[in-house]
Design a protein around this motif. Sequence first.
Motif, PDB file in Angstrom:
ATOM      1  N   TRP A  87       0.787  -1.234   0.000  1.00  0.00           N
ATOM      2  CA  TRP A  87       0.000   0.000   0.000  1.00  0.00           C
ATOM      3  C   TRP A  87       0.817   1.281   0.000  1.00  0.00           C
ATOM      4  O   TRP A  87       0.311   2.356  -0.330  1.00  0.00           O
ATOM      5  CB  TRP A  87      -1.015   0.014   1.139  1.00  0.00           C
ATOM      6  CG  TRP A  87      -0.545  -0.409   2.510  1.00  0.00           C
ATOM      7  CD1 TRP A  87      -0.700  -1.608   3.096  1.00  0.00           C
ATOM      8  CD2 TRP A  87       0.150   0.396   3.496  1.00  0.00           C
ATOM      9  NE1 TRP A  87      -0.170  -1.617   4.359  1.00  0.00           N
ATOM     10  CE2 TRP A  87       0.360  -0.401   4.639  1.00  0.00           C
ATOM     11  CE3 TRP A  87       0.607   1.710   3.528  1.00  0.00           C
ATOM     12  CZ2 TRP A  87       1.006   0.062   5.776  1.00  0.00           C
ATOM     13  CZ3 TRP A  87       1.246   2.176   4.658  1.00  0.00           C
ATOM     14  CH2 TRP A  87       1.447   1.352   5.765  1.00  0.00           C
ATOM     15  N   ARG A  90       0.889   3.215  -3.419  1.00  0.00           N
ATOM     16  CA  ARG A  90      -0.335   3.961  -3.738  1.00  0.00           C
ATOM     17  C   ARG A  90      -0.394   5.280  -2.975  1.00  0.00           C
ATOM     18  O   ARG A  90      -0.844   6.294  -3.510  1.00  0.00           O
ATOM     19  CB  ARG A  90      -1.564   3.090  -3.415  1.00  0.00           C
ATOM     20  CG  ARG A  90      -1.673   1.844  -4.294  1.00  0.00           C
ATOM     21  CD  ARG A  90      -3.065   1.228  -4.193  1.00  0.00           C
ATOM     22  NE  ARG A  90      -3.292   0.594  -2.909  1.00  0.00           N
ATOM     23  CZ  ARG A  90      -3.045  -0.678  -2.650  1.00  0.00           C
ATOM     24  NH1 ARG A  90      -2.548  -1.455  -3.603  1.00  0.00           N
ATOM     25  NH2 ARG A  90      -3.290  -1.201  -1.462  1.00  0.00           N
ATOM     26  N   GLU A  93       2.207   7.795  -4.501  1.00  0.00           N
ATOM     27  CA  GLU A  93       1.875   8.379  -5.788  1.00  0.00           C
ATOM     28  C   GLU A  93       0.740   9.394  -5.713  1.00  0.00           C
ATOM     29  O   GLU A  93       0.447  10.070  -6.694  1.00  0.00           O
ATOM     30  CB  GLU A  93       1.497   7.260  -6.767  1.00  0.00           C
ATOM     31  CG  GLU A  93       2.670   6.359  -7.118  1.00  0.00           C
ATOM     32  CD  GLU A  93       2.237   5.084  -7.826  1.00  0.00           C
ATOM     33  OE1 GLU A  93       3.127   4.260  -8.124  1.00  0.00           O
ATOM     34  OE2 GLU A  93       1.017   4.918  -8.062  1.00  0.00           O
ATOM     35  N   VAL A  94       0.110   9.529  -4.555  1.00  0.00           N
ATOM     36  CA  VAL A  94      -1.010  10.461  -4.421  1.00  0.00           C
ATOM     37  C   VAL A  94      -0.564  11.905  -4.601  1.00  0.00           C
ATOM     38  O   VAL A  94      -1.232  12.697  -5.255  1.00  0.00           O
ATOM     39  CB  VAL A  94      -1.692  10.282  -3.041  1.00  0.00           C
ATOM     40  CG1 VAL A  94      -2.628  11.439  -2.744  1.00  0.00           C
ATOM     41  CG2 VAL A  94      -2.470   8.981  -3.015  1.00  0.00           C
ATOM     42  N   ARG A 308     -11.351   8.477  -0.924  1.00  0.00           N
ATOM     43  CA  ARG A 308     -10.047   8.062  -0.416  1.00  0.00           C
ATOM     44  C   ARG A 308     -10.181   7.243   0.871  1.00  0.00           C
ATOM     45  O   ARG A 308      -9.553   6.192   1.029  1.00  0.00           O
ATOM     46  CB  ARG A 308      -9.173   9.294  -0.161  1.00  0.00           C
ATOM     47  CG  ARG A 308      -7.811   8.965   0.452  1.00  0.00           C
ATOM     48  CD  ARG A 308      -7.002  10.220   0.714  1.00  0.00           C
ATOM     49  NE  ARG A 308      -6.605  10.845  -0.530  1.00  0.00           N
ATOM     50  CZ  ARG A 308      -5.914  11.978  -0.597  1.00  0.00           C
ATOM     51  NH1 ARG A 308      -5.575  12.593   0.506  1.00  0.00           N
ATOM     52  NH2 ARG A 308      -5.573  12.492  -1.751  1.00  0.00           N
ATOM     53  N   GLU A 311     -11.614   3.756   0.164  1.00  0.00           N
ATOM     54  CA  GLU A 311     -10.630   2.822  -0.386  1.00  0.00           C
ATOM     55  C   GLU A 311      -9.780   2.217   0.725  1.00  0.00           C
ATOM     56  O   GLU A 311      -9.442   1.027   0.691  1.00  0.00           O
ATOM     57  CB  GLU A 311      -9.749   3.531  -1.416  1.00  0.00           C
ATOM     58  CG  GLU A 311     -10.476   3.829  -2.716  1.00  0.00           C
ATOM     59  CD  GLU A 311      -9.593   4.543  -3.723  1.00  0.00           C
ATOM     60  OE1 GLU A 311      -8.547   5.086  -3.302  1.00  0.00           O
ATOM     61  OE2 GLU A 311      -9.931   4.555  -4.904  1.00  0.00           O
ATOM     62  N   SER A 427      -7.579  -8.137  -6.587  1.00  0.00           N
ATOM     63  CA  SER A 427      -7.278  -6.845  -5.972  1.00  0.00           C
ATOM     64  C   SER A 427      -8.561  -6.051  -5.794  1.00  0.00           C
ATOM     65  O   SER A 427      -9.569  -6.299  -6.466  1.00  0.00           O
ATOM     66  CB  SER A 427      -6.308  -6.045  -6.853  1.00  0.00           C
ATOM     67  OG  SER A 427      -6.944  -5.622  -8.043  1.00  0.00           O
ATOM     68  N   VAL A 429      -8.962  -3.125  -6.694  1.00  0.00           N
ATOM     69  CA  VAL A 429      -9.176  -2.356  -7.932  1.00  0.00           C
ATOM     70  C   VAL A 429     -10.069  -3.148  -8.890  1.00  0.00           C
ATOM     71  O   VAL A 429     -11.001  -2.616  -9.495  1.00  0.00           O
ATOM     72  CB  VAL A 429      -7.825  -2.021  -8.596  1.00  0.00           C
ATOM     73  CG1 VAL A 429      -8.058  -1.338  -9.945  1.00  0.00           C
ATOM     74  CG2 VAL A 429      -6.998  -1.117  -7.693  1.00  0.00           C
TER      75      VAL A 429
END
Length: 454
Positions: A87, A90, A93-94, A308, A311, A427, A429
């Motif tokens: 994690w 992720r 990259e935010v 956000r 998730e 996943s 996603v």
Amino acid sequence: MKKVKIGDRYDYLYVVIGIIIIFLLTEFSFQYYSDAHDKSRNSELNQHAQKSAQLIQESIMRKIYVVDTLKIILELTDYNVAKFDDWAPRIYEVEPGISSVQLAPNGIVSFIYPLEGNEKAIGHNLLEDKNRDDGAKLAIETEELIFIGPITLIQNGKKAIIARRPIFTSQASKKIFWGFSIVVIEVEDIGFDDFVDEDEYHYRVLGNNPDYKEQSVIYEKGPYGGAFKSESTISVPGGQWVIQMSLKENPDFKMMHAVFYLVGMISAGLFSWFSVKKYKQALEIQNLNSELEKMNSEDALTGCHNRRYFEALAIRAQDRTIRDQTVMAIIMFDIDFFKHVNDQYGHSVGDMVLKKLAEIMADNVRASDDFARWGGEEFIILLPNTSDEEAIEIAEALRRKIENNIFDNDLKITASFGVTVYKSAESYVDLFKRVDSAVYLAKEKGRNQVVYLS
């Protein structure tokens, strides 16, 4: 010898007086312009310093929000760092401009992403480094996020700012220090130059580092000083920074005096008018009113969870489902013809519909379920320990509830629902993509219905 007439003498005197008056008017006009120019430049400098400070503060707050995201993920995963490498990318990259995200259990840096180039920082004990332990201890003592810097990074020698959030667990009603969530921001990546007009100003940013007694220069561009100076504060966690700005010398201004005399010889009155006009124009200022981006777990309009945060909840639920070998379902729905509502009744009515739908969901979902506004007119529900049949029943009941509800202006609304369940080893996603496809199929089949995709 020719005699000089009294009239000629008066004519010469008038010429001299006229020249003197022109020079006096020119000098007065120049001084008037110079004073107005100074006031204008000072006003412009103060405004730019305040604007730059505000923009820098907003940029910093966006970046350090990642620290709290790390803390939330740890809480949601019961402080299980085994999947940090899953994690962390992720989160990293935010927000652009972040050098690395780190975790330091018991104050020892043990997890870094990206690790490449940062290997030397692994094992660094923040509480035993005599040169850098004051900031770490202050964070623990105040239980607050603390900014450290500028410091020279161990791993690459670059100057950086470090945001450390102390994390505590609770055992037997007592707070136990777990460690730190950390975000490293290299000074060059903060982007100070993006917020300051380098053609007009010299500037520097000063920071208060808990590990040092005196303010340190975080970043500077050009020599600060001169007749025109200004400074503005930048609020950061655990203290304040200061941006100090000064105007660059304008070489064209040195020629202005001579130009004034030349123009004044032609028309002092015209130049005076021009100076007043320039003075008034220079004093015009722009009103600045921008807010810090609200970064929290709630959707600002509806009050339910935002995407956000949802998730993060889904990641935790996914881990729990795998661990306990249980089932988990997802429901997503999209309001039918919502654009028509906005076009016909206005966005205020559209906002009312979204708020009311959030209330309907809050009144009709189970206590164990979580829901969020996914985006626009889409909502999503997480249903742990729920089979496909149960999820379809819940979705159908919610669909009927929405269909039968009468909104303001006697407005009737329907929604298209998609339902799916989590598959082993997939996943989150892929799970979200499948439920989104189910919503799309519901709309394709005529809307106001529930579609299940396995």
